[in-house]
Design an enzyme around this catalytic site. Structure first.
Site, PDB file in Angstrom:
ATOM      1  N   LYS A 112     108.850  14.288  72.294  1.00 14.86           N
ATOM      2  CA  LYS A 112     109.069  15.153  73.468  1.00 14.86           C
ATOM      3  C   LYS A 112     108.075  14.881  74.597  1.00 14.86           C
ATOM      4  O   LYS A 112     106.935  14.494  74.347  1.00 14.86           O
ATOM      5  CB  LYS A 112     108.932  16.621  73.031  1.00 14.86           C
ATOM      6  CG  LYS A 112     109.726  16.943  71.765  1.00 14.86           C
ATOM      7  CD  LYS A 112     109.632  18.382  71.328  1.00 14.86           C
ATOM      8  CE  LYS A 112     110.290  18.592  69.967  1.00 14.86           C
ATOM      9  NZ  LYS A 112     109.346  18.583  68.847  1.00 14.86           N
ATOM     10  N   HIS A 157     109.978  18.967  76.527  1.00 20.57           N
ATOM     11  CA  HIS A 157     109.532  19.936  75.508  1.00 20.57           C
ATOM     12  C   HIS A 157     109.695  21.392  75.948  1.00 20.57           C
ATOM     13  O   HIS A 157     110.062  22.253  75.158  1.00 20.57           O
ATOM     14  CB  HIS A 157     108.061  19.655  75.162  1.00 20.57           C
ATOM     15  CG  HIS A 157     107.631  20.201  73.843  1.00 20.57           C
ATOM     16  ND1 HIS A 157     106.702  19.598  73.036  1.00 20.57           N
ATOM     17  CD2 HIS A 157     108.004  21.310  73.164  1.00 20.57           C
ATOM     18  CE1 HIS A 157     106.522  20.303  71.933  1.00 20.57           C
ATOM     19  NE2 HIS A 157     107.304  21.357  71.992  1.00 20.57           N
ATOM     20  N   ASP A 217     111.016  15.137  63.380  1.00 19.96           N
ATOM     21  CA  ASP A 217     110.796  15.770  64.684  1.00 19.96           C
ATOM     22  C   ASP A 217     109.306  15.827  64.972  1.00 19.96           C
ATOM     23  O   ASP A 217     108.546  16.396  64.188  1.00 19.96           O
ATOM     24  CB  ASP A 217     111.345  17.203  64.687  1.00 19.96           C
ATOM     25  CG  ASP A 217     111.107  17.864  66.036  1.00 19.96           C
ATOM     26  OD1 ASP A 217     111.857  17.536  66.976  1.00 19.96           O
ATOM     27  OD2 ASP A 217     110.160  18.660  66.168  1.00 19.96           O
TER      28      ASP A 217
HETATM   29  N1  LIG Z   1     110.456  22.456  70.542  1.00 21.61           N
HETATM   30  C1  LIG Z   1     109.523  23.363  70.316  1.00 21.61           C
HETATM   31  O1  LIG Z   1     108.959  23.976  71.235  1.00 21.61           O
HETATM   32  C2  LIG Z   1     109.146  23.667  68.897  1.00 21.61           C
HETATM   33  C3  LIG Z   1     108.459  24.856  68.603  1.00 21.61           C
HETATM   34  C4  LIG Z   1     108.158  25.123  67.264  1.00 21.61           C
HETATM   35  C5  LIG Z   1     108.536  24.221  66.274  1.00 21.61           C
HETATM   36  N2  LIG Z   1     109.158  23.039  66.591  1.00 21.61           N
HETATM   37  C6  LIG Z   1     109.532  22.053  65.558  1.00 21.61           C
HETATM   38  O2  LIG Z   1     110.224  22.718  64.511  1.00 21.61           O
HETATM   39  C7  LIG Z   1     109.554  22.493  63.276  1.00 21.61           C
HETATM   40  C8  LIG Z   1     109.752  23.656  62.321  1.00 21.61           C
HETATM   41  O3  LIG Z   1     109.295  24.873  62.864  1.00 21.61           O
HETATM   42  P1  LIG Z   1     107.938  25.594  62.378  1.00 21.61           P
HETATM   43  O4  LIG Z   1     107.001  24.569  61.869  1.00 21.61           O
HETATM   44  O5  LIG Z   1     107.533  26.467  63.503  1.00 21.61           O
HETATM   45  O6  LIG Z   1     108.381  26.574  61.234  1.00 21.61           O
HETATM   46  P2  LIG Z   1     109.380  26.606  59.965  1.00 21.61           P
HETATM   47  O7  LIG Z   1     109.888  25.270  59.652  1.00 21.61           O
HETATM   48  O8  LIG Z   1     110.327  27.727  60.218  1.00 21.61           O
HETATM   49  O9  LIG Z   1     108.404  27.111  58.839  1.00 21.61           O
HETATM   50  C9  LIG Z   1     107.372  26.321  58.345  1.00 21.61           C
HETATM   51  C10 LIG Z   1     106.560  27.168  57.370  1.00 21.61           C
HETATM   52  O10 LIG Z   1     107.382  27.524  56.239  1.00 21.61           O
HETATM   53  C11 LIG Z   1     106.792  27.030  55.033  1.00 21.61           C
HETATM   54  N3  LIG Z   1     107.904  26.499  54.214  1.00 21.61           N
HETATM   55  C12 LIG Z   1     108.601  25.348  54.409  1.00 21.61           C
HETATM   56  N4  LIG Z   1     109.576  25.215  53.494  1.00 21.61           N
HETATM   57  C13 LIG Z   1     109.495  26.293  52.677  1.00 21.61           C
HETATM   58  C14 LIG Z   1     110.229  26.722  51.549  1.00 21.61           C
HETATM   59  N5  LIG Z   1     111.243  26.010  51.063  1.00 21.61           N
HETATM   60  N6  LIG Z   1     109.869  27.884  50.948  1.00 21.61           N
HETATM   61  C15 LIG Z   1     108.825  28.624  51.424  1.00 21.61           C
HETATM   62  N7  LIG Z   1     108.092  28.270  52.505  1.00 21.61           N
HETATM   63  C16 LIG Z   1     108.433  27.120  53.140  1.00 21.61           C
HETATM   64  C17 LIG Z   1     105.817  25.951  55.462  1.00 21.61           C
HETATM   65  O11 LIG Z   1     104.714  25.877  54.581  1.00 21.61           O
HETATM   66  P3  LIG Z   1     104.382  24.508  53.750  1.00 21.61           P
HETATM   67  O12 LIG Z   1     104.138  23.429  54.753  1.00 21.61           O
HETATM   68  O13 LIG Z   1     103.155  24.901  52.999  1.00 21.61           O
HETATM   69  O14 LIG Z   1     105.564  24.260  52.871  1.00 21.61           O
HETATM   70  C18 LIG Z   1     105.355  26.460  56.838  1.00 21.61           C
HETATM   71  O15 LIG Z   1     104.325  27.431  56.699  1.00 21.61           O
HETATM   72  C19 LIG Z   1     108.096  22.270  63.718  1.00 21.61           C
HETATM   73  O16 LIG Z   1     107.299  21.731  62.688  1.00 21.61           O
HETATM   74  C20 LIG Z   1     108.316  21.378  64.909  1.00 21.61           C
HETATM   75  O17 LIG Z   1     108.619  20.056  64.492  1.00 21.61           O
HETATM   76  C21 LIG Z   1     109.503  22.781  67.893  1.00 21.61           C
END
Ligand SMILES: NC(=O)c1ccc[n+]([C@@H]2O[C@H](COP(=O)([O-])OP(=O)(O)OC[C@H]3O[C@@H](n4cnc5c(N)ncnc54)[C@H](OP(=O)(O)O)[C@@H]3O)[C@@H](O)[C@H]2O)c1
Length: 329
Positions: free
Chosen positions: A80, A113, A46
């Site tokens: 997006k 997006h 993504d």
């Molecule tokens: N459409 C939208 O508007 C939108 C908005 C937000 C996000 N997104 C997409 O969704 C994806 C995921 O959301 P997000 O990045 O906001 O947050 P998330 O995936 O909920 O959390 C990521 C965080 O959790 C940590 N983490 C990952 N796996 C872990 C595990 N097994 N144990 C402990 N910590 C862990 C990561 O650190 P490390 O990297 O150090 O492991 C990072 O700090 C984004 O990267 C993006 O692609 C889309």
């Protein structure tokens, strides 16, 4: 034993239930992470132009494709249409820029997006008003933009099209004004923000749902701080019920949070740049939560929105901004 690894769209296309998120990772971090993710078995990636790392992701994809380590049809790439380009005439040039950066001929899923639109200056910087707030473009017309999104499918630039951060009303409006139904709505979804109304509506309309920030987006704190926002955020991996269920299955809290999303019929796109955590997040297909465990996690909903777009100061003035008052601080 724990079921399929794919979710099937309303057009028959299959999306892997777990994808890797790529927000908030430098070029160097994401190149290593995407390499590690592909090695670990991820095929769903993504991304978005606003994450600033499509060229770096494209370099890894090209290496893997050129080396014959993966076939294009095995990959599921999502990107997006950014909030600054959410206008009909910008749809095709914007996807073409992403395709050039990703070094691909098509993406598997192209999403609008955000339901809102922001204005930029000629140099690409955000337009800011006298009060220091971002200038919104209130003329956003989802149905008109969607007509251009549909053309991407006809032209073979996107296999499927969908939306992101759309409310129930916005999805409903689009469903009444489309030739091609949206295949997916990508929304914030985790145990503390379940948006059941929206999820149930999408499911009933055969619009699949992808859960973003499924682990609570720990990294958003630094991002918010950069925009002058200080906000305490919950640690989903420290919730007693989650830890208890994790211990019962010999899994990590993160794996339980992800398995719950799959067990409730959604996809999840956890982001990690750490190879061990990347592996762990994909290793959720050898167990399943019981009905009681699913119910226990469903009962945790607190309506806490983590990714509230407050870092776009002033975005709440856009007529299509729908997150107002939807979280507690
Ligand atoms: N459409 C939208 O508007 C939108 C908005 C937000 C996000 N997104 C997409 O969704 C994806 C995921 O959301 P997000 O990045 O906001 O947050 P998330 O995936 O909920 O959390 C990521 C965080 O959790 C940590 N983490 C990952 N796996 C872990 C595990 N097994 N144990 C402990 N910590 C862990 C990561 O650190 P490390 O990297 O150090 O492991 C990072 O700090 C984004 O990267 C993006 O692609 C889309």
């Amino acid at each position: 034993m724990a079921g399929d690894k794919y979710l099937t769209f309303n057009n028959g296309q299959k999306m892997p239930l777990i994808g890797v998120g790529t927000w908030q990772a430098s070029d160097e971090e994401i190149e290593t992470a995407i390499d590690a993710a592909l090695e670990a078995g991820y095929r769903h990636i993504d991304t978005a132009p606003v994450y600033g790392n499509e060229p770096a992701i494209g370099r890894v994809l090209k290496r893997w494709l050129d080396a014959g380590k993966v076939k294009r049809e095995e990959l599921f790439i999502v990107t997006k249409l950014p909030p600054i380009s959410n206008r009909p005439h910008e749809v095709e040039p914007t996807i073409k820029k992403s395709l050039a950066d990703l070094q691909l001929d098509y993406v598997d899923l192209y999403l609008i997006h955000t339901p809102f639109t922001l204005n930029i200056n000629e140099d690409g910087s955000f337009k800011v008003d006298a009060e220091g707030l971002l200038e919104v473009d209130p003329t956003t017309n989802h149905a008109a933009t969607w007509v251009e999104m549909e053309k991407l499918v006809e032209k073979g630039l996107a296999k499927s099209i969908g939306v992101s951060n759309f409310s129930k009303d916005q999805v409903a409006r689009l469903l009444n004004n489309c030739k091609i139904r949206p295949a997916n709505n990508q929304i914030e979804h985790h145990v503390y923000l379940q948006q059941r109304d929206l999820v149930d509506f999408c499911k009933a309309e055969n619009v699949s749902v992808t859960a973003y920030s499924p682990l609570g987006s720990k990294g958003i704190a630094a991002f918010n701080a950069g925009a002058g926002i200080v906000r305490d955020l919950p640690d989903l991996m420290d919730i007693p019920e989650v830890k208890e269920i994790a211990a019962a299955h010999g899994k990590s809290p993160a794996q339980v949070l992800l398995r719950w999303i799959i067990d409730t019929g959604l996809c999840a796109i956890p982001k990690s740049t750490n190879p061990a955590r990347l592996k762990q997040n994909l290793d959720v297909f050898d167990f399943k939560l019981s009905d009681e465990e699913v119910a226990k996690l469903l009962a945790l909903d607190k309506n806490i929105r983590v990714c509230d777009f407050a870092f776009f100061h002033g975005v709440e003035r856009h007529p299509e901004f729908t997150f107002k008052n939807q979280y507690t601080k």
